[in-house]
Design an enzyme around this catalytic site. Structure first.
Site, PDB file in Angstrom:
ATOM      1  N   LYS A  22      83.447  76.924   6.118  1.00 16.29           N
ATOM      2  CA  LYS A  22      82.802  76.686   7.204  1.00 16.29           C
ATOM      3  C   LYS A  22      81.623  76.052   6.843  1.00 16.29           C
ATOM      4  O   LYS A  22      81.019  75.309   7.837  1.00 16.29           O
ATOM      5  CB  LYS A  22      82.663  78.130   7.915  1.00 16.29           C
ATOM      6  CG  LYS A  22      81.765  78.218   9.112  1.00 16.29           C
ATOM      7  CD  LYS A  22      81.443  79.360   9.761  1.00 16.29           C
ATOM      8  CE  LYS A  22      80.034  79.307  10.311  1.00 16.29           C
ATOM      9  NZ  LYS A  22      78.918  79.429   9.740  1.00 16.29           N
TER      10      LYS A  22
ATOM     11  N   HIS B  95      84.064  86.613   4.782  1.00 18.65           N
ATOM     12  CA  HIS B  95      83.694  87.020   3.485  1.00 18.65           C
ATOM     13  C   HIS B  95      84.913  87.565   2.833  1.00 18.65           C
ATOM     14  O   HIS B  95      85.067  87.615   1.632  1.00 18.65           O
ATOM     15  CB  HIS B  95      82.504  87.814   3.436  1.00 18.65           C
ATOM     16  CG  HIS B  95      81.290  87.311   4.125  1.00 18.65           C
ATOM     17  ND1 HIS B  95      80.813  87.724   5.449  1.00 18.65           N
ATOM     18  CD2 HIS B  95      80.383  86.314   3.691  1.00 18.65           C
ATOM     19  CE1 HIS B  95      79.679  87.047   5.679  1.00 18.65           C
ATOM     20  NE2 HIS B  95      79.413  86.303   4.684  1.00 18.65           N
TER      21      HIS B  95
END
Ligand code: PAF
Length: 281
Positions: free
Chosen positions: A149, A37
């Site tokens: 991802k 993140h």
């Protein structure tokens, strides 16, 4: 870093920050932030004048038997990490303030949302697209950042934005991995030690598949079979492994165009996803 809990407060703060034509970058997250993140936030920081990060565990994208209740929540720690990365605004709505109590409207992509992850998580992508659309309208960013991802999710979001002509640039950021290749995920913390030791086999299987493809193997069935065996030998249970077109996200019979291998596998009770992109030879 300012913190806003409602769409109204977010719009008010953003109104001030974006004055003078400044660009806004949005990083939507469900919190429990890790390096993956933070890489998105750093990308946003490098590209945009104002960086907004949302932390919201979205009930609409969890199935009835999934981990909505147990999904890790630690906003105080997330806020410290975001502050250190230079985020300007943290948007942390509650379900009650963000959704109408009788919320009904959903965004759907009927062609693709039921494939791959969507086949095993009915309603998941529709829930994710709907919350992302709400976040886009709340923050009205020029740029939005998503990790590769979740390749299928990033594809669906880019398609939604393109289909609906929204003036938002979707930036897809490469997956961040541990030293052993395991893709970082908030759900990795569910892994028991034995499953954690086996899980890097997913990446190893994808890398070997890519090597075989680069060396000339184009047959999708053979490539997939080998990769599934590698994961099973490490104790994983493959839910699906598909080689699909990067353009249409539909399955391919041979790697004759840019493709991506999408995989979901269980290690213990934990479901992990990963992918690798393939160029046509
Ligand atoms: O990828 C995620 O964390 C979520 O699906 C997202 C994009 C923040 C929407 O809830």
């Amino acid at each position: 870093m300012k913190r806003c809990k409602t769409v109204e407060a977010l719009r008010r703060e953003l109104g001030k920050l974006r004055a003078g034509g400044k660009t806004v970058g949005l990083v939507p997250t469900m919190g429990a932030l890790h390096e993956g993140h933070l890489t998105l936030v750093r990308e946003a920081r490098a590209k945009c004048d104002v960086v907004v990060v949302s932390v919201f565990v979205n009930p609409l994208q969890f199935g009835p038997n999934e981990d909505f209740e147990s999904y890790p929540r630690r906003v105080a720690q997330d806020a410290k990490l975001l502050e250190a990365c230079g985020a300007d605004l943290l948007f942390v709505p509650t379900t009650e303030t963000f959704y109408n109590p009788d919320h009904q409207t959903m965004i759907v992509n009927p062609a693709v949302q039921g494939l791959y992850c969507g086949k095993y998580r009915p309603g998941h992508f529709s829930g994710a697209l709907t919350v992302v659309a709400k976040l886009f309208f709340a923050a009205q960013p020029e740029f939005a950042f998503f990790g590769k991802k979740d390749w299928q999710q990033a594809w669906l979001i880019a398609k939604m934005v393109s289909d609906l002509n929204w003036p938002i640039r979707i930036v897809k950021v490469p997956t961040v991995r541990g030293k052993d290749g395991l893709a970082l995920s908030s759900r990795n913390e569910y892994l028991d030690p034995k499953s954690r030791a086996g899980a890097p086999a997913i990446r190893a299987a994808l890398v070997s598949l890519k090597k075989a493809q680069v060396s000339g193997e184009r047959n999708v069935a053979r490539l997939a079979e080998e990769a599934k065996k590698t994961i099973s030998r490490a104790g994983g249970r493959v839910q699906y492994l598909e080689i699909v077109s990067q353009k249409s996200l539909l399955p391919l019979k041979s790697v004759s165009e840019p493709a991506v291998v999408l995989v979901a596998a269980f290690f213990g009770k934990t479901r992990l996803i990963d992918n690798i992109e393939l160029s046509a030879r």
